[in-house]
Design an enzyme around this catalytic site. Sequence first.
Site, short mmCIF file in Angstrom:
data_model
loop_
_atom_site.label_atom_id
_atom_site.label_comp_id
_atom_site.label_asym_id
_atom_site.label_seq_id
_atom_site.Cartn_x
_atom_site.Cartn_y
_atom_site.Cartn_z
CE1 TYR A 267 4.67 46.36 31.24
CE2 TYR A 267 6.30 47.11 32.84
CZ TYR A 267 5.98 46.38 31.71
OH TYR A 267 6.95 45.68 31.06
CB THR A 303 2.32 47.70 24.94
OG1 THR A 303 2.99 46.47 24.63
CG2 THR A 303 1.07 47.85 24.10
CG ASP A 304 7.11 48.69 29.51
OD1 ASP A 304 7.97 47.89 29.11
OD2 ASP A 304 7.35 49.54 30.39
CG PHE A 305 8.94 44.28 26.48
CD1 PHE A 305 8.65 45.37 25.68
CD2 PHE A 305 10.03 43.50 26.16
CE1 PHE A 305 9.43 45.69 24.58
CE2 PHE A 305 10.83 43.81 25.07
CZ PHE A 305 10.53 44.90 24.28
#
Length: 590
Positions: A267, A303-305
């Site tokens: 992020y 992507t990260d969440f």
Amino acid sequence: MPDASARFPYQDPTLAPAARARDLVSRMSIEDKAGTMFLSIVSVGPVDEPNTMFGLPSLASLAINHRLTHLYVIGDANDSREFAQWVNSAQELALRSGLGIPITFSTDPRHGFVDNPAASALSSMFSLWPESIGLAALRSPELVERFADIVRQEYVSVGLRSALHPQIDVATEPRWARAGATFGEDAGLTTELAAAYVRGLQGEKLGSSSVSAMAKHFPGGGPQKDGEDPHFTYGKEQVYPGGNFRSHLAPFIAAIDAGVASMMPYYGMPVGTEYEEVGFAFNKAIVTDLLRTQLGFDGVVCTDFGLLTDIEILGAPMPAKAWGLETKTRQERIVRLLDAGVDQFGGEMCTEELVTAVRLGRVPESRLDESVVRLLTQKIELGLFEHPLADEEQAVTIAGNDSFVAEGAAAQRASMTLLSNTERDGVPTLPITGAVKVYAENIDISSEADWTRVDSVEEADLAVLHLSAPFEPRGPGFELFFHAGSLEFTPEEQARLRGICESVPTVIDITLDRAAVLGDLVDCAAAIIADYGASDAARLDVLTGRATPQGRLPFDLPSSMDAVRDSREDTPFDTESPTFRFGHGLGYTD
């Protein structure tokens, strides 16, 4: 010779996976393609019922209405057979829908002791091991590869085919809440263990018995400003005051060389570097120029969440982690991510936003094709089109079998690190032998026949205390699960522990999910031993000498919080005069 039973080329196992993927893409609608590009969250339970606790639609809705074929699993079943049955019921639903694309089920780590819905899960089905930081304490690529191979076997047996791990960030910032899931502070050790982990999950190449590995968090999530985590607005900045950006890349290069199938950017947004100050997944110079062009990675980038949608978790607001792009709409964020080079959106299900962006001409459909081919090629390489169902009998036989459980317990014991061990009357405090009266905290000693548990230190021959590493509780919501802030015990707790040590010889076992400032406990405790996730049975085996601690510290233990605050977030071994150095660890013969 082509498979005569295949209706279409994408169903023909004699063709190359990429050719099959391209044929399948040619038959997909925009909605199908968009669905493939989202990795949404699903909970174990009836496939046609929503999860009201987490505000999630039913699996059937995700698969049919949103066309999703990649699902991240939260929750657990009562046992491995039930889990495999749940996976199979979902697969049968998917195979009857649309083009019959099987689901790839993925998970965060499930083999440790930490239960954090943002990072890992406890599971009753599988063997139980120390956290990754404990594997690092043993410094054995062979053991890490064996561990990952066991993870592979247990996951495959119940139908989990994608691992959102290993986490191969170099934990150079001691305060970072996610250090326990890494291999520690040393880039060289992390690099060696990262490659071993990928080999254990995937084998020499991705195949029908593999679990695809997703290395995270590119280009290295360790250098968080002030140690704060970028799940939260106050932790969105990643800094490099020591100029060590490149050293954090080393483990990811090793993972790429080992054939890692997928990569997850973090992020954080880089501050004070050559790169644009936006989150790494939105950063084209990071994803396309660095990861794909310079490092040659052609796998899936997920992507990260939660980069697109503002939500609420556990009663607290959780804004989308679109750092540097907070004022952009969901659709604008999608366009930025695709332009950066991302293939898949983690933890999201707003497929309609991507479909609209294509129909409005903001994203060419050919850009979707590029990512969907990658995603489907991986699915085909995993053999899911030929073998989508889990073998329920294999699930019972393999998941959590006695041999794997024994190996995990042995690793728990071996990873424990003896930090100090003073002598009493010429005899080291540890191991504890003979009949003793014990005052115990946070550890069940009822299995020790020679020990008599007493209720006060005044009655005891010895105190045995199990402690968690210090942290500052945060909250509400997701913050409750992150051990962040100060590494020191509060003055009140420090005084309480010192009082016990001064009243009776005291053995302290501390679980290090990140570094700790031990203060004067080092001088007043009779012995201090660290674990990185262990059962009470494993702890007692080591404390009594039935097993020997073999671990070596995977990071420095700082001497004070002033030393931590004065250190540079991206620089390893940078706190002044640490209490114990990386690599420290005694044996019972020392």
